[in-house]
Enzyme design. Sequence first.
Site, mmCIF file in Angstrom:
data_model
loop_
_atom_site.group_PDB
_atom_site.id
_atom_site.type_symbol
_atom_site.label_atom_id
_atom_site.label_comp_id
_atom_site.label_asym_id
_atom_site.label_seq_id
_atom_site.Cartn_x
_atom_site.Cartn_y
_atom_site.Cartn_z
ATOM 1 N N LYS A 169 52.920 30.770 39.746
ATOM 2 C CA LYS A 169 53.176 30.686 41.317
ATOM 3 C C LYS A 169 52.605 29.946 42.089
ATOM 4 C CE LYS A 169 48.385 30.427 43.807
ATOM 5 N NZ LYS A 169 47.070 29.788 43.663
ATOM 6 N N LEU B 151 53.262 26.747 33.534
ATOM 7 C CA LEU B 151 52.672 25.410 34.214
ATOM 8 C C LEU B 151 51.114 24.939 33.827
ATOM 9 C CD1 LEU B 151 54.291 24.957 37.314
ATOM 10 C CD2 LEU B 151 55.455 24.954 35.759
ATOM 11 N N VAL C 75 52.145 28.453 45.927
ATOM 12 C CA VAL C 75 51.578 28.765 47.808
ATOM 13 C C VAL C 75 52.470 27.939 48.592
ATOM 14 C CG1 VAL C 75 50.203 29.007 49.092
ATOM 15 C CG2 VAL C 75 49.689 29.567 47.652
ATOM 16 N N ILE D 286 56.571 32.961 35.184
ATOM 17 C CA ILE D 286 56.331 34.014 36.368
ATOM 18 C C ILE D 286 55.382 32.995 36.721
ATOM 19 C CG2 ILE D 286 57.193 36.020 36.214
ATOM 20 C CD1 ILE D 286 53.791 36.497 35.100
ATOM 21 N N ASN E 45 60.534 25.405 42.260
ATOM 22 C CA ASN E 45 60.769 26.853 40.741
ATOM 23 C C ASN E 45 62.331 27.283 40.935
ATOM 24 O OD1 ASN E 45 57.614 26.213 39.980
ATOM 25 N ND2 ASN E 45 57.347 27.836 41.789
ATOM 26 N N TYR F 288 43.548 40.939 40.130
ATOM 27 C CA TYR F 288 43.496 39.612 40.442
ATOM 28 C C TYR F 288 43.168 39.772 42.064
ATOM 29 C CZ TYR F 288 47.710 38.244 37.538
ATOM 30 O OH TYR F 288 48.444 38.005 36.063
#
Length: 296
Positions: free
Chosen positions: A254, A204, A256, A252, A264, A63
Amino acid sequence: MVDVSSLQVVLPATAHESSQALPAIGQGTWYMGEGLAPRRDEVRALQHGLELGLTLIDTAEMYADGGAEEVVGEALAGRRDQAFLVSKVYPWNAGRESAIAACERSLERLGTDHLDLYLLHWPGNVPLEETLEAFERLREQGKIRRYGVSNFDIDELEALAALPGGDACAVNQVLYHLGSRGIEHSLRPLMQRLGMPLMAYCPLAQAGKLRQDLFGHPVVCELANGLGITPAQLMLAWAIRPYNGHRDAIAIPKAVRLEHVEQNAGALEVELDDDVLARLDEALPAPSKKVPLDIV
């Protein structure tokens, strides 16, 4: 704060580690460290997730070429003991010696002396025996606590399980969401027989061959509205639902933005009854035959 204690997935005990209870929703970091969002926002999001009980953080040397690991390291400065930290090694770095060096580089970027879980990112050309040997050496050196794999389909997982040390594989991390259910035909049942929890990336529907506009799907929207939750929360609650009587999936996603982190975490409080699950099965059914593993 969300109470995550009732929604946990247990990693089985190994010869060297006791069993470990983890929240059924953790935090992903794919695309972090690439400048797509201010770094301070990425760091704060991960810290906020920790505060809400999303203590598993997943990253990888791939990543942002290590940039995501640096973001995670900044987020965990002074609070490393609050997180269950997962990273992944490139297949071409998974050799007898190269995996040791790759792990040490990850540890340096993360600012820690150990990983709680180290995964082979996807099957490659390095013999699995070599990778397992390197993982075991890393464990003996205290640099990792557990090891596992990612993007392994049935054949690879069976080959792994037959090798010395293969039975210590802690998880298989694969793409899994409401629009990409191929693993339910054969792979997930095999993992349950092996007692191996599932770690679901892209829960998602960020990717996958079967990706659909799930956030705008009429049944998803109708059910989410009826429950007073967002479509994303419905999809997360579905991804971590008990399967064949077992709660063995960790999602899991993500995030921001802080409100997304909170949503979540809030998905841990969502209960989907049989009627809701039946409606989702009808609208977005699992395939009736084995399909290629979705990988991104």
